[in-house]
Design an enzyme around this catalytic site. Structure first.
Site, PDB file in Angstrom:
ATOM      1  CG  ASP A 179      -2.612  -3.074  -0.965  1.00 53.98           C
ATOM      2  OD1 ASP A 179      -2.078  -4.044  -0.380  1.00 53.98           O
ATOM      3  OD2 ASP A 179      -2.324  -1.899  -0.699  1.00 53.98           O
ATOM      4  CG  HIS A 180       0.756  -8.346  -2.419  1.00 54.35           C
ATOM      5  ND1 HIS A 180       1.579  -7.276  -2.601  1.00 54.35           N
ATOM      6  CD2 HIS A 180       1.396  -9.152  -1.531  1.00 54.35           C
ATOM      7  CE1 HIS A 180       2.654  -7.417  -1.850  1.00 54.35           C
ATOM      8  NE2 HIS A 180       2.573  -8.555  -1.187  1.00 54.35           N
ATOM      9  CG  HIS A 242       1.507  -3.157   0.602  1.00 53.92           C
ATOM     10  ND1 HIS A 242       0.554  -3.429  -0.363  1.00 53.92           N
ATOM     11  CD2 HIS A 242       2.704  -3.347  -0.002  1.00 53.92           C
ATOM     12  CE1 HIS A 242       1.168  -3.753  -1.487  1.00 53.92           C
ATOM     13  NE2 HIS A 242       2.461  -3.709  -1.294  1.00 53.92           N
TER      14      HIS A 242
HETATM   15  O1  LIG Z   1       4.549  -4.627  -2.868  1.00 55.85           O
HETATM   16  C1  LIG Z   1       5.616  -4.961  -2.402  1.00 55.85           C
HETATM   17  O2  LIG Z   1       5.634  -5.942  -1.473  1.00 55.85           O
HETATM   18  C2  LIG Z   1       6.821  -6.681  -1.221  1.00 55.85           C
HETATM   19  C3  LIG Z   1       6.613  -7.359   0.125  1.00 55.85           C
HETATM   20  O3  LIG Z   1       5.517  -8.216   0.029  1.00 55.85           O
HETATM   21  P1  LIG Z   1       5.354  -9.450   1.034  1.00 55.85           P
HETATM   22  O4  LIG Z   1       4.065 -10.060   0.638  1.00 55.85           O
HETATM   23  O5  LIG Z   1       6.549 -10.338   0.809  1.00 55.85           O
HETATM   24  O6  LIG Z   1       5.356  -8.892   2.407  1.00 55.85           O
HETATM   25  C4  LIG Z   1       8.044  -5.794  -1.200  1.00 55.85           C
HETATM   26  O7  LIG Z   1       9.201  -6.602  -1.152  1.00 55.85           O
HETATM   27  C5  LIG Z   1       8.094  -4.952  -2.455  1.00 55.85           C
HETATM   28  O8  LIG Z   1       9.179  -4.050  -2.365  1.00 55.85           O
HETATM   29  C6  LIG Z   1       6.823  -4.180  -2.638  1.00 55.85           C
HETATM   30  O9  LIG Z   1       6.819  -3.579  -3.934  1.00 55.85           O
END
Ligand SMILES: O=C1O[C@H](COP(=O)(O)O)[C@@H](O)[C@H](O)[C@H]1O
Ligand SMILES: NC(=O)C1=CN([C@@H]2O[C@H](COP(=O)(O)OP(=O)(O)OC[C@H]3O[C@@H](n4cnc5c(N)ncnc54)[C@H](OP(=O)(O)O)[C@@H]3O)[C@@H](O)[C@H]2O)C=CC1
Length: 524
Positions: A179-180, A242
């Site tokens: 989960d990044h 997230h």
């Molecule tokens: O996992 C995802 O995250 C991005 C947003 O990530 P961020 O690190 O730029 O806040 C999102 O644009 C994407 O739809 C989603 O799959």
């Protein structure tokens, strides 16, 4: 770090190019890769070792934040990389892969420690895990790990089925679900902030906190991902994973010497204490939105329904805001407001803790205009922590003005989320990965919302692109006497924006945020 073979499924894909190679390269430059490291890329494309290396080099030039570095470093980084053509469904390709891995382990004198990174679509997770097991790739005399990308399931039932299948080939300790958001440096520093500062730890409860706001707003629309996004929406794409992880990381209470296991247990407890929603009650605490045409950063943009690849008449959600309650000793009575949306006014990812105004009297309120005490953890577009306090303004009138203690990572280049996560997976540290219990509980909590959306029990509010989402999202807070902080159209936040006094402190001096305590980390 132990010698490792990094086996990358989906080595020709977009994620590998934009995130994985640049992250590995940065780790290489920082000497954070294992001293003996072998990488084998896999895909269906008929690439050779040379064309694979050239592609990796190109991705580093394009996407690494260290692209200005001496080009010889890039050559050195890729020189041992290998590529093998593999079709996920073809068993003989795994036999070929096994021979290649064993040959490399022998040449490089590596023990058979193998990390399988699945940078492929979710439909491939289970077949790959099964083929790894059946081919014997995972039964060598070293450790094995499986790193998987999102999405982990489409709903509660499919997530359970996927987990059950993966469990036949890998134990929970061997599965690293990415989960990044958990890799973002500010999220990783959040607990260090609480753990190392008794003053904050003492305030981290319902006696002192009025509400918590978690926002992840994006300016981008669906981009070229309609095929995926139109079946998923903001709830599955961002909220179930997230946003709920951010909630867990905010609400967790950890004593200073907490270990990895304690983090996991306490995150699970938060999810268990999250008040469930009944399908028929979802509309009272969840706002569903979809962007209409508008303008973002001065550029006109089309509405979601007119985006290429989106189904006619789609009811897909591109915005969701919700009020959540944690029914436990620390948080009972504190609303957590969470929102995320595409095509919003600005990119902003932040957590705002609004403290109670315990000591104000009606007299001081009127005279001094004391603002709320806030703790703001900013993840995007900038990374910082700000504490808003009230102080006399020095004009002699006795007026009170908000002052801000800002903690910026001055001069420090923070690592990308993927660097943190890949480094941890290589080290066998799963602290900042999503564990099955959390994922299952998150799906269980989201399930009534999925069903309520499906059955149209929740209105779909259109919002103009380039705004803060539907006005119903503001009403969600207004009915409790609160408002979203930092929305530019919210006058009450102006005091913060036009701050007069600001104490800038170096990253380290005020609070010790530099690193996550080692006691959190667990080496398998
Ligand atoms: O996992 C995802 O995250 C991005 C947003 O990530 P961020 O690190 O730029 O806040 C999102 O644009 C994407 O739809 C989603 O799959
Ligand atoms: N891209 C991103 O920004 C993000 C992606 N993710 C997730 O990462 C994963 C990968 O996404 P992404 O890189 O964008 O996808 P891409 O479509 O760009 O890449 C897919 C990869 O899978 C390989 N592949 C597909 N089918 C097969 C097959 N039958 N046999 C062997 N290899 C196959 C492709 O290889 P080839 O073409 O050579 O066959 C390619 O390398 C997904 O789970 C996605 O949800 C998560 C967060 C962000």
């Amino acid at each position: 770090m132990e010698p490792t073979t990094f086996v990358l499924f989906g080595a020709t894909g977009d994620l590998a190019k934009r995130k994985i190679y640049p992250a590995l390269f940065n780790l290489f430059l920082d000497e954070k890769l294992p001293s003996s490291f072998s990488l084998i890329g896999l895909g269906r494309r008929e690439w050779t070792d040379a064309s694979f290396r050239a592609n990796v080099e190109q991705s580093i030039r394009e996407f690494s934040r260290r692209q200005g570095k001496d080009p010889s470093f890039v050559k050195q980084f890729v020189e041992t990389f290998k590529y093998s053509v593999l079709d996920i469904g073809r068993q003989e390709d795994y036999v070929k892969l096994k021979h290649l891995i064993e040959q490399r382990e022998e040449e490089l004198h590596l023990p058979p420690n193998r990390l399988f990174y699945l940078s492929v679509g979710p439909e491939h997770f289970q077949p790959i895990a099964a083929n790894i097991q059946e081919s014997g790739l995972g039964s060598a005399n070293g450790w094995k790990r499986l790193v998987i990308e999102k999405p982990f399931g489409h709903d509660l039932q499919s997530a359970r089925v996927l987990n059950e299948k993966l469990s036949q080939a890998f134990t929970e300790n061997e599965i690293f679900r990415i989960d990044h958001y958990l890799g973002k440096p500010m999220v990783q520093k959040l607990e260090a902030l609480q753990q190392n500062n008794p003053v904050i730890q003492g305030l981290w409860n319902n006696r002192h906190i009025a509400n918590v706001q978690i926002t992840a707003n994006e300016t981008v629309g669906v981009e070229e991902r309609a095929g995926y996004y139109d079946h998923v929406g903001a709830l599955r794409d961002m909220f179930q994973n997230h946003m709920l992880q951010l909630l867990m990381m905010t609400a967790i209470q950890l004593p200073r010497e907490s270990g990895f296991d304690e983090v996991q247990v306490k995150k699970k407890r938060i999810m268990e204490a999250l008040e469930p929603l009944l399908k028929q009650d979802v509309a009272a605490s969840v706002i569903r939105g979809q962007y209409a045409a508008g303008s973002v950063k001065g550029e006109p943009v089309r509405g979601y329904v007119d985006e290429p690849g989106v189904a006619a008449g789609t009811m897909n959600d591109t915005f969701i805001a919700a009020k959540l309650q944690i029914d436990d000793y620390f948080w009972r009575g504190v609303p957590f407001y969470i929102r995320t949306g595409k095509r919003m006014k600005e990119k902003s990812t932040r957590i705002v803790i609004e403290f109670k105004e315990q000591f104000t009297t009606s007299l001081t309120e009127k005279k001094d205009h004391a603002e709320a005490n806030l703790l703001v953890i900013e993840m995007s577009p900038n990374e910082s922590i700000t504490l808003q306090l009230n102080a006399k303004d020095g004009s002699g009138t006795g007026a009170v003005k908000p002052v801000h203690i800002d903690i910026h990572p001055a001069g420090e280049q923070l690592p990308e989320a993927y660097e943190n996560l890949i480094r941890d997976a290589l080290a066998g540290d799963s602290t900042f990965f999503a564990h099955w219990d959390e994922v299952e509980l998150a799906w269980a909590w989201a399930q009534p919302i999925l069903e309520a959306f499906e059955e149209n029990l929740v209105p779909l509010h259109l919002y103009e692109a380039g705004t803060y989402g539907p006005s119903e999202s503001d009403e969600l807070l207004a009915q409790d006497g609160f408002h979203w902080w930092f929305d530019a159209n919210n006058e009450q936040t102006n005091a913060l924006v036009s701050q007069e006094y600001s104490y800038h402190n170096s990253w380290n001096t005020l609070v010790s945020l530099q690193s996550t305590p080692d006691s959190w980390r667990k080496s398998c």
